[in-house]
Design a protein around this motif. Sequence first.
Motif, PDB file in Angstrom:
ATOM      1  N   ALA A   1       0.812  -1.213   0.000  1.00 56.66           N
ATOM      2  CA  ALA A   1       0.000   0.000   0.000  1.00 56.66           C
ATOM      3  C   ALA A   1       0.851   1.270   0.000  1.00 56.66           C
ATOM      4  O   ALA A   1       0.321   2.375  -0.102  1.00 56.66           O
ATOM      5  CB  ALA A   1      -0.918   0.003   1.214  1.00 56.66           C
ATOM      6  N   ALA A   2       2.183   1.120   0.102  1.00 56.26           N
ATOM      7  CA  ALA A   2       3.056   2.295   0.160  1.00 56.26           C
ATOM      8  C   ALA A   2       3.042   3.046  -1.169  1.00 56.26           C
ATOM      9  O   ALA A   2       3.055   2.429  -2.236  1.00 56.26           O
ATOM     10  CB  ALA A   2       4.477   1.880   0.507  1.00 56.26           C
ATOM     11  N   THR A   3       2.998   4.361  -1.095  1.00 55.96           N
ATOM     12  CA  THR A   3       3.003   5.184  -2.314  1.00 55.96           C
ATOM     13  C   THR A   3       4.405   5.648  -2.674  1.00 55.96           C
ATOM     14  O   THR A   3       4.636   6.093  -3.786  1.00 55.96           O
ATOM     15  CB  THR A   3       2.097   6.416  -2.149  1.00 55.96           C
ATOM     16  OG1 THR A   3       2.560   7.192  -1.036  1.00 55.96           O
ATOM     17  CG2 THR A   3       0.645   5.994  -1.917  1.00 55.96           C
ATOM     18  N   GLU A   4       5.342   5.550  -1.762  1.00 50.68           N
ATOM     19  CA  GLU A   4       6.724   5.969  -1.979  1.00 50.68           C
ATOM     20  C   GLU A   4       7.661   4.808  -1.676  1.00 50.68           C
ATOM     21  O   GLU A   4       7.356   3.965  -0.837  1.00 50.68           O
ATOM     22  CB  GLU A   4       7.085   7.145  -1.064  1.00 50.68           C
ATOM     23  CG  GLU A   4       6.249   8.387  -1.284  1.00 50.68           C
ATOM     24  CD  GLU A   4       6.555   9.054  -2.602  1.00 50.68           C
ATOM     25  OE1 GLU A   4       7.728   9.018  -3.038  1.00 50.68           O
ATOM     26  OE2 GLU A   4       5.625   9.605  -3.216  1.00 50.68           O
ATOM     27  N   PRO A   5       8.820   4.748  -2.351  1.00 50.92           N
ATOM     28  CA  PRO A   5       9.780   3.676  -2.038  1.00 50.92           C
ATOM     29  C   PRO A   5      10.396   3.860  -0.657  1.00 50.92           C
ATOM     30  O   PRO A   5      10.438   4.970  -0.123  1.00 50.92           O
ATOM     31  CB  PRO A   5      10.838   3.818  -3.131  1.00 50.92           C
ATOM     32  CG  PRO A   5      10.718   5.223  -3.593  1.00 50.92           C
ATOM     33  CD  PRO A   5       9.283   5.633  -3.393  1.00 50.92           C
ATOM     34  N   ARG A   6      10.850   2.765  -0.083  1.00 54.16           N
ATOM     35  CA  ARG A   6      11.540   2.794   1.212  1.00 54.16           C
ATOM     36  C   ARG A   6      12.915   3.406   1.022  1.00 54.16           C
ATOM     37  O   ARG A   6      13.595   3.144   0.041  1.00 54.16           O
ATOM     38  CB  ARG A   6      11.678   1.367   1.742  1.00 54.16           C
ATOM     39  CG  ARG A   6      12.380   1.266   3.066  1.00 54.16           C
ATOM     40  CD  ARG A   6      12.415  -0.209   3.503  1.00 54.16           C
ATOM     41  NE  ARG A   6      13.088  -0.349   4.759  1.00 54.16           N
ATOM     42  CZ  ARG A   6      14.395  -0.588   4.874  1.00 54.16           C
ATOM     43  NH1 ARG A   6      15.143  -0.721   3.802  1.00 54.16           N
ATOM     44  NH2 ARG A   6      14.956  -0.710   6.053  1.00 54.16           N
ATOM     45  N   ALA A   7      13.311   4.234   1.951  1.00 55.25           N
ATOM     46  CA  ALA A   7      14.640   4.849   1.899  1.00 55.25           C
ATOM     47  C   ALA A   7      15.255   4.771   3.281  1.00 55.25           C
ATOM     48  O   ALA A   7      14.558   4.834   4.295  1.00 55.25           O
ATOM     49  CB  ALA A   7      14.547   6.298   1.455  1.00 55.25           C
ATOM     50  N   SER A   8      16.582   4.618   3.338  1.00 58.20           N
ATOM     51  CA  SER A   8      17.254   4.598   4.631  1.00 58.20           C
ATOM     52  C   SER A   8      18.624   5.247   4.504  1.00 58.20           C
ATOM     53  O   SER A   8      19.190   5.333   3.422  1.00 58.20           O
ATOM     54  CB  SER A   8      17.399   3.165   5.156  1.00 58.20           C
ATOM     55  OG  SER A   8      18.235   2.423   4.296  1.00 58.20           O
TER      56      SER A   8
END
Length: 91
Positions: A43-50
Amino acid sequence: QDDPNVTELRFPLQGITPLEGEGGSVMGWHGNLIHWGSRCSSAATEPRASVACTFCRSTLGHLNKNTLLTREGVRALGLRGRLSLLAHSLI
């Protein structure tokens, strides 16, 4: 001798504990802890970033042949220097 083409887990899977965090959360752990990221929710609209960093004792002086930055050194970095460090860490 270990075969480099074979992946073998050498830790107990029952010891895995997932950690959840809200966007913008800061998490920390001991450097020798086995850790990895997981996929984002469908359901995420943006990619994961770290972003990652390592803190060392000031008496160490270097890490993997890289000179450690002091607080003063970080504060003295301009935009070009910061972008250079970021680009170097991605290569």
